[in-house]
Design an enzyme around this catalytic site. Structure first.
Site, PDB file in Angstrom:
ATOM      1  N   LYS A 182      21.020 -11.437 -18.775  1.00  0.00           N
ATOM      2  CA  LYS A 182      22.052 -12.472 -18.749  1.00  0.00           C
ATOM      3  C   LYS A 182      21.445 -13.870 -18.847  1.00  0.00           C
ATOM      4  O   LYS A 182      22.161 -14.873 -18.811  1.00  0.00           O
ATOM      5  CB  LYS A 182      22.859 -12.366 -17.448  1.00  0.00           C
ATOM      6  N   THR A 225      10.327 -10.927 -17.834  1.00  0.00           N
ATOM      7  CA  THR A 225      10.911  -9.918 -16.962  1.00  0.00           C
ATOM      8  C   THR A 225      10.185  -8.582 -17.143  1.00  0.00           C
ATOM      9  O   THR A 225       9.150  -8.507 -17.827  1.00  0.00           O
ATOM     10  CB  THR A 225      12.455  -9.855 -17.137  1.00  0.00           C
ATOM     11  N   LYS A 261       5.589  -8.971 -15.909  1.00  0.00           N
ATOM     12  CA  LYS A 261       5.348 -10.082 -14.980  1.00  0.00           C
ATOM     13  C   LYS A 261       3.886 -10.200 -14.532  1.00  0.00           C
ATOM     14  O   LYS A 261       3.399 -11.300 -14.303  1.00  0.00           O
ATOM     15  CB  LYS A 261       6.260  -9.965 -13.755  1.00  0.00           C
ATOM     16  N   GLY A 282      11.168  -2.294   1.461  1.00  0.00           N
ATOM     17  CA  GLY A 282      10.407  -2.135   0.233  1.00  0.00           C
ATOM     18  C   GLY A 282       9.142  -2.978   0.267  1.00  0.00           C
ATOM     19  O   GLY A 282       9.063  -3.966   1.010  1.00  0.00           O
ATOM     20  N   GLY A 284       7.187  -3.308  -2.966  1.00  0.00           N
ATOM     21  CA  GLY A 284       6.745  -3.351  -4.354  1.00  0.00           C
ATOM     22  C   GLY A 284       6.666  -4.785  -4.865  1.00  0.00           C
ATOM     23  O   GLY A 284       6.682  -5.751  -4.088  1.00  0.00           O
ATOM     24  N   ALA A 317       8.837  -6.649  -6.346  1.00  0.00           N
ATOM     25  CA  ALA A 317       9.992  -7.507  -6.067  1.00  0.00           C
ATOM     26  C   ALA A 317       9.834  -8.188  -4.703  1.00  0.00           C
ATOM     27  O   ALA A 317      10.098  -9.387  -4.555  1.00  0.00           O
ATOM     28  CB  ALA A 317      11.278  -6.688  -6.109  1.00  0.00           C
ATOM     29  N   ASN A 377       8.614   0.199   4.720  1.00  0.00           N
ATOM     30  CA  ASN A 377       8.457   0.905   3.446  1.00  0.00           C
ATOM     31  C   ASN A 377       8.196   2.387   3.667  1.00  0.00           C
ATOM     32  O   ASN A 377       7.637   2.774   4.687  1.00  0.00           O
ATOM     33  CB  ASN A 377       7.306   0.294   2.634  1.00  0.00           C
ATOM     34  N   SER A 392       1.290   2.300   3.803  1.00  0.00           N
ATOM     35  CA  SER A 392       0.077   1.595   3.374  1.00  0.00           C
ATOM     36  C   SER A 392       0.398   0.413   2.460  1.00  0.00           C
ATOM     37  O   SER A 392      -0.273  -0.620   2.500  1.00  0.00           O
ATOM     38  CB  SER A 392      -0.876   2.558   2.670  1.00  0.00           C
TER      39      SER A 392
HETATM   40  P1  ATR Z   1       9.686  -3.341  -7.937  1.00  0.00           P
HETATM   41  O1  ATR Z   1       8.780  -4.051  -8.902  1.00  0.00           O
HETATM   42  O2  ATR Z   1      11.140  -3.327  -8.328  1.00  0.00           O
HETATM   43  O3  ATR Z   1       9.497  -3.787  -6.532  1.00  0.00           O
HETATM   44  P2  ATR Z   1       8.100  -1.028  -7.377  1.00  0.00           P
HETATM   45  O4  ATR Z   1       6.886  -1.862  -7.312  1.00  0.00           O
HETATM   46  O5  ATR Z   1       8.058   0.306  -8.082  1.00  0.00           O
HETATM   47  O6  ATR Z   1       9.302  -1.796  -8.075  1.00  0.00           O
HETATM   48  O7  ATR Z   1       8.627  -0.796  -5.884  1.00  0.00           O
HETATM   49  C1  ATR Z   1       9.765  -0.070  -5.576  1.00  0.00           C
HETATM   50  C2  ATR Z   1       9.999  -0.122  -4.071  1.00  0.00           C
HETATM   51  O8  ATR Z   1      11.204   0.589  -3.751  1.00  0.00           O
HETATM   52  C3  ATR Z   1       8.897   0.526  -3.247  1.00  0.00           C
HETATM   53  O9  ATR Z   1       8.772  -0.168  -2.028  1.00  0.00           O
HETATM   54  C4  ATR Z   1       9.454   1.939  -3.028  1.00  0.00           C
HETATM   55  O10 ATR Z   1       8.927   2.595  -1.888  1.00  0.00           O
HETATM   56  P3  ATR Z   1       7.486   3.347  -1.976  1.00  0.00           P
HETATM   57  O11 ATR Z   1       6.452   2.271  -2.025  1.00  0.00           O
HETATM   58  O12 ATR Z   1       7.413   4.141  -0.751  1.00  0.00           O
HETATM   59  O13 ATR Z   1       7.547   4.159  -3.234  1.00  0.00           O
HETATM   60  C5  ATR Z   1      10.904   1.615  -2.814  1.00  0.00           C
HETATM   61  N1  ATR Z   1      11.833   2.750  -3.044  1.00  0.00           N
HETATM   62  C6  ATR Z   1      12.197   3.270  -4.238  1.00  0.00           C
HETATM   63  N2  ATR Z   1      13.102   4.265  -4.073  1.00  0.00           N
HETATM   64  C7  ATR Z   1      13.334   4.358  -2.735  1.00  0.00           C
HETATM   65  C8  ATR Z   1      14.168   5.207  -1.915  1.00  0.00           C
HETATM   66  N3  ATR Z   1      14.950   6.126  -2.470  1.00  0.00           N
HETATM   67  N4  ATR Z   1      14.131   5.018  -0.569  1.00  0.00           N
HETATM   68  C9  ATR Z   1      13.321   4.079  -0.018  1.00  0.00           C
HETATM   69  N5  ATR Z   1      12.509   3.272  -0.748  1.00  0.00           N
HETATM   70  C10 ATR Z   1      12.508   3.403  -2.072  1.00  0.00           C
END
Ligand code: ATR
Length: 272
Positions: free
Chosen positions: A16, A63, A67, A128, A130, A132, A152, A156
């Site tokens: 968008k 995006t 990134k 989370g 990751g 983001a 998370n 770790s």
């Molecule tokens: P992004 O760049 O969008 O942050 P990412 O680096 O792949 O994507 O991170 C995804 C995050 O969502 C991670 O913290 C992941 O948890 P893990 O590190 O344990 O994998 C979390 N995540 C994804 N699906 C999930 C779920 N169903 N329940 C809980 N956490 C989830």
């Protein structure tokens, strides 16, 4: 000799950003062109080089999934970009060098402040660990909350973030350890919403005035925001405002004028 801007990603059809920046340009009377470009997965560096070889090429948004590649490619980085380890913004500076920044975190914080939420003095839980979450942590910490807990699935990864940011108020936890703890602001930064999943949150994690924020957005409330409603959250919001506010920050950095994000959020909400 219109100034050129674009967002680079793969996929990109859903973006968008061109609509948002066209609205900002209209609002502020700026003349510019902003397009979205599908970049081949192995062609990011070449595409950036080619874009900026045009003297009218002034700036890019970056995006998924580029990134971190962008972070490694630019000449200079802002402090918040350095600590985020990923960028969503590039500007060509007057000396011709490329400056990288990350406006995601400030976009999220500004959205919350626009909504009338307070971060200062609050107990924040972020779900989370990751890219983001890493991208928004510094601007969040800069708001002076009492504590920021990162929960998370993979502990770790949360611990690595705590190590990296070196803030006394930051801690890492597993979801199972959250029982019995209360928070004033919960931010969902997992990709779970994308799959209609909910991180395993215990009941009674919300204080009586708690706000819940999902970095994702959609036409319907996300699973996490539905959970928040069921658990009597005082306020909820999705990430549409974050998207518009990160763009507003980018527009300001490129053009030196601040657009009004709120009216664009309202406009986009109607079109979801
Ligand atoms: P992004 O760049 O969008 O942050 P990412 O680096 O792949 O994507 O991170 C995804 C995050 O969502 C991670 O913290 C992941 O948890 P893990 O590190 O344990 O994998 C979390 N995540 C994804 N699906 C999930 C779920 N169903 N329940 C809980 N956490 C989830």
């Amino acid at each position: 000799m219109t100034d050129l801007y674009a967002v680079f990603g793969n996929p990109i059809a859903q973006s968008k950003s061109p609509i948002i920046h066209a609205e900002f340009a209209k609002q502020t009377g700026q003349e510019l062109q902003y397009t979205k470009e599908l970049i081949p997965l192995d062609g990011f560096a070449d595409a950036v080089k080619s874009f900026f070889s045009n003297p009218n090429g002034k700036g890019l948004n970056i995006t998924v999934p580029f990134k971190v590649d962008a972070f490694n490619l630019v000449d200079d980085l802002t402090p918040r970009a350095k600590i985020a380890g990923a960028i969503n913004f590039i500007a060509k500076q007057v000396n011709g060098k490329l400056l990288g920044d990350n406006t995601d975190g400030i976009g999220m914080v500004k959205d919350m402040l626009n909504l009338g939420w307070t971060i200062k003095g609050k107990r924040v839980l972020i779900l989370g660990a990751g890219g983001a979450v890493r991208g928004v942590l510094q601007p969040l910490l800069d708001q002076d909350p009492t504590s920021v807990t990162i929960a998370n699935r993979t502990l770790s990864k949360a611990e690595e973030l705590v190590q990296h940011f070196q803030s006394e108020i930051l801690r890492a936890t597993e979801y199972s350890q959250l029982a019995g703890h209360e928070f004033d602001l919960i931010i969902n930064g997992t990709s779970a919403s994308l799959h209609g999943d909910l991180p395993p949150l215990p009941e009674k994690t919300l204080s009586s005035t708690a706000c819940c924020y999902d970095m994702m957005y959609g036409a319907e409330p996300t699973v996490f925001l539905k959970w928040a409603q069921q658990n009597n959250a005082a306020q909820i919001a999705d990430g549409l405002g974050m998207l518009v506010n990160q763009a507003a920050e980018a527009f300001y950095l490129w053009r030196g004028v601040k657009p009004d994000a709120t009216v664009v959020v309202t406009m986009l909400r109607k079109s979801l």
